[in-house]
Design an enzyme around this catalytic site. Structure first.
Site, short mmCIF file in Angstrom:
data_model
loop_
_atom_site.label_atom_id
_atom_site.label_comp_id
_atom_site.label_asym_id
_atom_site.label_seq_id
_atom_site.Cartn_x
_atom_site.Cartn_y
_atom_site.Cartn_z
N SER A 183 -14.41 -141.68 10.47
CA SER A 183 -13.02 -142.01 10.14
C SER A 183 -12.20 -141.31 9.10
O SER A 183 -11.94 -140.11 9.39
CB SER A 183 -13.08 -143.74 9.47
OG SER A 183 -11.75 -144.11 9.84
N ASP A 207 -16.00 -140.69 15.12
CA ASP A 207 -14.73 -141.28 15.23
C ASP A 207 -13.54 -141.33 14.21
O ASP A 207 -12.97 -142.22 13.62
CB ASP A 207 -15.02 -142.90 15.53
CG ASP A 207 -13.97 -143.72 16.37
OD1 ASP A 207 -13.76 -143.20 17.37
OD2 ASP A 207 -13.49 -144.98 16.24
N HIS A 267 -15.78 -149.05 15.92
CA HIS A 267 -15.35 -147.81 15.05
C HIS A 267 -16.59 -147.60 14.30
O HIS A 267 -16.71 -146.33 14.06
CB HIS A 267 -14.30 -148.34 14.17
CG HIS A 267 -13.70 -147.23 13.46
ND1 HIS A 267 -13.27 -146.02 14.07
CD2 HIS A 267 -13.59 -147.16 11.93
CE1 HIS A 267 -12.74 -145.27 12.88
NE2 HIS A 267 -13.03 -145.97 11.48
#
Length: 332
Positions: A183, A207, A267
């Site tokens: 992230s 991601d 996610h």
């Protein structure tokens, strides 16, 4: 003027001269308020940088707040903290410059006990006899999203200095490094690689975060390492959609992971895919002609394994694969 330059230049001035809350910078061209994945689920975040955000950021000092924890097969459960510049602690630790060194960089509002660290430390030490350096930038990551986003750059500068020091102090070789980020941590990994001159052999972006990064000049890209691999599991909401590495994998089309009931799970599912790829392998993608094919699963090109401990240098393109709904997630 780039947002990060404005932000860093204003930290001292705004902290010294309190003013009414004013908007300083608007990130991206999209809506001001967007959702981002938090520890407890979706959170509506403000992507406009305000004076109050700059004042909040002034409370984060990577020199004081960033911590680095070593894990090896000799200390799997209990870390050995190694501060930047403390050569004596490094010499007395289990760090071995002849081993590969893996650097883990967590995402927004994560900490040392988050899934990213717990699962990847265990998986890598099972897969290989390596040094794992867990970067704890939780003080910077724990602030409001737009502040944490800008703290990514400040933390990355400290991490890159730490790696340079570790190399010099231990006589190590940068060719034996693998940096993994999730992230916001994925973009931080990219910035670290860029600051190290693109010499890192292997960066994995799990991601990479989308809000605030669509037009950000320091977003992760293929030029940050000799080989950069991106895994997309929530493309278009919490994670970016467009390819950003030498190789980009779109498991299950990059969104709607089997076994997940919401985007927050999507996610974070890449963490578990990466961990399993280290210990079991089995994630085999097929090359896609374009992004639409990768998102739709209409791919029949050459095969390539996703993740794993070894860089697939020389490969490029977008790849699609299907996973199982539960562990083991790989079908290979």
């Amino acid at each position: 003027m780039q947002p990060v330059i404005v932000f860093l230049g204003l930290i001292v001035a705004v902290a010294a001269y309190p003013t009414e809350d004013q908007v300083l910078v608007k990130l991206d061209d999209g809506p001001r308020y967007q959702y981002m994945s938090g520890p407890e689920g979706p959170e509506l975040v403000d992507l406009w940088l305000k004076t109050s955000d700059v004042q909040q950021a002034a409370r984060y000092n990577p020199d004081q707040n960033n911590h680095y924890h070593l894990f090896t097969r000799n200390n799997r459960q209990t870390s050995q903290p190694i501060p930047l510049g403390n050569a004596a602690v490094l010499r007395n630790s289990n760090y071995n410059a002849n081993r590969k060194t893996v650097v883990l960089i967590h995402g927004w509002r994560n900490n040392p006990s988050s899934d990213f660290n717990v699962h990847l430390i265990a998986a890598y030490l099972t897969a290989e006899d390596v040094n794992v350096i867990m970067v704890d930038w939780s003080v910077g990551a724990g602030m409001d999203y737009v502040v944490a986003l800008n703290n990514v750059i400040r933390s990355a500068d400290h991490v890159s200095r730490y790696i340079n020091w570790l190399l010099a102090a231990s006589g190590g070789n940068i060719a034996r490094y693998h940096v993994i980020g999730h992230s916001l941590g994925a973009h931080q990994a990219g910035i670290v690689g860029r600051q190290l001159g693109g010499r890192l052999p292997y960066i994995t972006g799990l991601d990479p975060a989308m809000p605030g990064w669509l037009t950000h000049p320091q977003a992760i890209s293929s030029n940050v390492a000799i080989y950069t691999e991106i895994m997309h599991t929530d493309a278009g909401t919490y994670g970016i959609t467009n390819p950003a590495g030498h190789v980009d994998f779109y498991p299950n089309g990059g969104r709607g992971m089997p076994g997940c009931g919401d985007r927050n799970c999507d996610h974070h599912r890449c963490i578990f895919y990466m961990a399993e790829s280290l210990t079991r392998g089995g994630f085999t993608g097929r090359r896609c002609d374009n992004l639409n094919a990768a998102l739709g699963g209409n791919c029949a090109g050459a095969s390539l394994r996703m993740g794993g401990p070894t860089a697939k240098t020389g490969n490029s393109g977008m790849f699609h694969l299907i996973t199982n709904a539960q562990s083991p997630f790989s079908r290979g």
